[in-house]
Design a protein around this motif. Structure first.
Motif, short mmCIF file in Angstrom:
data_model
loop_
_atom_site.label_atom_id
_atom_site.label_comp_id
_atom_site.label_asym_id
_atom_site.label_seq_id
_atom_site.Cartn_x
_atom_site.Cartn_y
_atom_site.Cartn_z
N ALA A 1 -8.87 36.47 -5.52
CA ALA A 1 -9.54 36.14 -4.27
C ALA A 1 -10.13 37.37 -3.59
N VAL B 1 -13.94 39.33 -5.48
CA VAL B 1 -15.18 38.57 -5.66
C VAL B 1 -16.31 39.53 -6.01
N TRP C 1 -19.78 40.42 -5.53
CA TRP C 1 -20.85 40.10 -4.58
C TRP C 1 -22.23 40.49 -5.09
N ALA D 1 -23.00 34.54 -5.29
CA ALA D 1 -22.29 35.20 -4.19
C ALA D 1 -23.25 35.67 -3.11
N THR E 1 -20.37 33.52 4.72
CA THR E 1 -19.06 34.13 4.55
C THR E 1 -18.57 34.75 5.86
N TYR F 1 -13.40 38.41 6.33
CA TYR F 1 -13.00 38.66 4.94
C TYR F 1 -13.21 40.13 4.59
N ASP G 1 -11.81 29.09 4.52
CA ASP G 1 -12.80 29.35 3.48
C ASP G 1 -12.09 29.68 2.17
N TYR G 2 -12.77 29.34 1.08
CA TYR G 2 -12.19 29.57 -0.25
C TYR G 2 -12.90 30.74 -0.92
N PHE G 3 -12.10 31.66 -1.49
CA PHE G 3 -12.62 32.78 -2.26
C PHE G 3 -11.94 32.77 -3.62
N LYS H 1 -14.93 28.90 -8.55
CA LYS H 1 -15.25 27.57 -8.04
C LYS H 1 -14.81 26.50 -9.02
#
Length: 342
Positions: free
Chosen positions: A215, A218, A220, A225, A232, A236, A337-339, A342
């Motif tokens: 998580a 990520v 980017w 992304a 976002t 974060y 929010d989800y990181f 997917k």
């Protein structure tokens, strides 16, 4: 089918698992939880878990009580300065619910062997380094132990949860009643299913979580992304900066060294965002003004959400937050929010 019940004072709690059976091991009242860190956020989480009625709660903290730690920590008496934080919190914590077995552990969490964490159904880490959180999360994932992380930095707070690759839970939904066959009324309205507000049904569902390491890593630079970057939460990226500060300095930003810490935070911001391939403008220059110390109201909000998520996960009731919750005290609002993949 027996529905989930949440009686008071640690009485028996029944929770329906996905196969329709009552599973004693998974129920809230049979769960033991480890809580690391007894600052303001830790005190809020401890209060919520004890009042919810877990079987046992272990408070782990090696730090001593200071004047600052008393400001947002209501479990510690004002006369307890110089004492261990976990021990100083024990009496008031136990008083909240005598049916819960509350213990204090004064060791450093970093010195605990792997087997120590395996005696719990859930582990909640507050005020810990990134490396420690990643280590404990990876360990617990191998043994189906639920992991939660959280922190409060000034006006900002967050929580993270990893409930494993397959977390089963139930949701209570209003029952949909099929229309009765009536030849005298064959219009379109008669054929529509209706919701009966007086009856509910339990829907079995499954959610999949990723590790904290994934998580936080990520990429980017890829197109997907970049597209999601506008949506976002900046919190974060603020979390990355503050965890890097904690790793480098072995502490959090402190008001007594504001000027030096603010300068270092801005430098870390530039380095972290550059490493991610992002512009330092994502975090404005004045972000340092709002991330020092713990604020009691922010601790109450984040601690309430974090405690709620632990209870939901252990009781296998209702959809969990997946996988981050960020709270911005300046705006007075939070976001889930989800990181991760997917």
């Amino acid at each position: 089918m027996v529905g989930p019940q949440f009686p008071l004072h640690g009485m028996t709690i029944l929770v329906v698992t996905v196969d329709g059976n009552v599973c004693p091991k998974s129920v809230l009242r049979g769960s033991r939880v480890l809580l690391v860190g007894l600052r303001g956020l830790g005190a809020e989480v401890a209060k919520n878990l004890i009042l919810a009625g877990v079987k046992g709660l272990t408070l782990l903290d090696h730090e001593q009580v200071t004047e600052e730690s008393c400001r947002a920590q209501f479990l510690i008496p004002v006369t307890a300065q110089g004492q261990n934080r976990a021990l100083a919190s024990l009496e008031r914590a136990q008083y909240l619910n005598p049916m819960v077995e509350v213990k204090a552990d004064t060791d450093r969490v970093e010195t605990k062997p792997d087997k120590f964490f395996l005696q719990f159904e859930a582990v909640c880490l507050t005020g810990c380094s990134r490396d420690l959180m990643v280590r404990v999360d990876q360990l617990c994932a191998q043994h189906n132990i639920k992991v939660f992380c959280g922190d409060v930095f000034g006006y900002h707070g967050y929580m993270f949860s990893d409930l494993g690759q397959e977390h089963n839970y139930v949701e209570e939904k209003p029952k949909v009643v099929k229309p009765k066959t009536d030849e005298s009324n064959d219009g379109p309205e008669a054929k529509k299913p209706k919701v009966d507000p007086n009856e509910t049904t339990m829907i079995k569902k499954t959610a999949s979580f990723c590790s904290l390491k994934v998580a936080l890593e990520v990429d980017w630079t890829n197109e997907k992304a970049k597209i999601s970057l506008k949506r976002t939460p900046v919190d974060y990226f603020l979390l990355h900066v503050l965890l890097k500060f904690r790793t480098d300095k072995g502490r959090d930003p402190h008001p007594e060294s504001f000027e030096a810490d603010a300068t270092l935070l801005r430098q870390i911001r530039d380095d972290v965002l550059e490493t991610m391939g992002l512009s330092s403008e994502l975090l404005p220059h004045d972000f340092v003004s709002y991330c020092f110390s713990e604020m009691a109201p922010v601790c109450a909000v984040v601690g309430g959400v974090l405690g709620q998520e632990v209870v939901k996960a252990l009781s296998q009731r209702d959809a969990p937050h997946k996988n981050f919750f960020f709270f911005d005290g300046m705006k007075g609002s939070g976001v889930v929010d989800y990181f991760g993949p997917k």
